[in-house]
Design a protein around this motif. Structure first.
Motif, short mmCIF file in Angstrom:
data_model
loop_
_atom_site.label_atom_id
_atom_site.label_comp_id
_atom_site.label_asym_id
_atom_site.label_seq_id
_atom_site.Cartn_x
_atom_site.Cartn_y
_atom_site.Cartn_z
N ARG A 189 18.18 3.68 22.10
CA ARG A 189 17.59 2.50 21.45
C ARG A 189 17.60 2.72 19.94
N ILE A 190 18.19 1.76 19.20
CA ILE A 190 18.21 1.79 17.74
C ILE A 190 17.39 0.61 17.25
N HIS A 191 16.39 0.90 16.43
CA HIS A 191 15.54 -0.14 15.86
C HIS A 191 15.53 0.05 14.34
N ALA A 192 15.69 -1.04 13.60
CA ALA A 192 15.69 -0.97 12.14
C ALA A 192 14.95 -2.17 11.56
N GLU A 193 14.32 -1.94 10.41
CA GLU A 193 13.60 -3.00 9.71
C GLU A 193 14.06 -3.03 8.26
N LYS A 194 14.22 -4.25 7.76
CA LYS A 194 14.65 -4.42 6.38
C LYS A 194 13.67 -5.36 5.68
N GLU A 195 13.18 -4.92 4.56
CA GLU A 195 12.31 -5.75 3.74
C GLU A 195 12.85 -5.72 2.33
N GLU A 196 13.13 -6.89 1.81
CA GLU A 196 13.71 -6.99 0.48
C GLU A 196 12.86 -7.92 -0.36
N GLU A 197 12.53 -7.46 -1.54
CA GLU A 197 11.73 -8.28 -2.44
C GLU A 197 12.56 -8.55 -3.69
N LYS A 198 12.64 -9.83 -4.06
CA LYS A 198 13.44 -10.23 -5.22
C LYS A 198 12.55 -11.04 -6.15
N GLU A 199 12.61 -10.69 -7.41
CA GLU A 199 11.80 -11.39 -8.40
C GLU A 199 12.66 -11.72 -9.62
N THR A 200 12.60 -12.97 -10.06
CA THR A 200 13.35 -13.42 -11.22
C THR A 200 12.40 -14.10 -12.20
N THR A 201 12.47 -13.69 -13.43
CA THR A 201 11.63 -14.30 -14.45
C THR A 201 12.51 -14.83 -15.57
N VAL A 221 19.27 -1.22 4.55
CA VAL A 221 18.14 -0.69 5.30
C VAL A 221 17.91 0.77 4.89
N PRO A 222 16.71 1.10 4.41
CA PRO A 222 16.46 2.50 4.06
C PRO A 222 16.41 3.39 5.31
N LYS A 223 16.83 4.62 5.16
CA LYS A 223 16.90 5.58 6.25
C LYS A 223 15.55 5.73 6.96
N GLU A 224 14.46 5.62 6.21
CA GLU A 224 13.12 5.79 6.75
C GLU A 224 12.72 4.65 7.68
N LYS A 225 13.43 3.54 7.61
CA LYS A 225 13.11 2.37 8.44
C LYS A 225 13.99 2.27 9.69
N ILE A 226 14.73 3.33 10.00
CA ILE A 226 15.59 3.36 11.19
C ILE A 226 14.98 4.31 12.20
N GLU A 259 10.60 -13.80 -4.12
CA GLU A 259 11.01 -14.04 -2.74
C GLU A 259 10.99 -12.73 -1.97
N ILE A 260 10.48 -12.78 -0.75
CA ILE A 260 10.47 -11.61 0.13
C ILE A 260 11.18 -12.00 1.42
N SER A 261 12.18 -11.24 1.78
CA SER A 261 12.86 -11.49 3.06
C SER A 261 12.64 -10.28 3.96
N TYR A 262 12.43 -10.54 5.23
CA TYR A 262 12.13 -9.49 6.18
C TYR A 262 12.94 -9.73 7.44
N GLY A 263 13.43 -8.67 8.02
CA GLY A 263 14.16 -8.80 9.27
C GLY A 263 14.17 -7.49 10.02
#
Length: 93
Positions: free
Chosen positions: A25-37, A10-15, A45-49
């Motif tokens: 209250r602690i809130h965090a968001e994680k977005e990960e993008e994975k690409e394979t060629t 989780v990047p610091k900017e998303k906390i 693939e994009i995962s978000y949580g």
């Protein structure tokens, strides 16, 4: 009091940390993008949580001196007690 939260990737900017009415209250968001060629295929693939945790703090904390640090995926929140609420020795006369 020290509170540790593991937030790998989780990047610091998303906390976001908030203190309202002695609730931390602690809130965090994680977005990960994975690409394979490959020669035969292309995969994307994009995962978000996100997550939110709320902690009730005692009234004896010094809310003006709360500090947060984020290193290597671990958030550390230091919550000091108020000096006036630590107690006082009473002398017998």
């Amino acid at each position: 009091m020290i509170l540790n939260a593991e937030l790998p990737g989780v990047p610091k900017e998303k906390i976001d940390i908030e203190l309202v009415n002695n609730q931390l209250r602690i809130h965090a968001e994680k977005e990960e993008e994975k690409e394979t060629t490959n020669k035969k295929y292309h995969f994307s693939e994009i995962s978000y949580g996100s997550f939110t945790r709320t902690y009730n703090l005692p009234r004896t904390v010094n809310s003006q001196s709360i500090k947060a640090d984020y290193k290597e995926g671990v958030l550390t929140v230091t919550i000091p007690k108020s000096e006036e609420n630590k107690g006082k020795k009473i002398r017998i006369e």
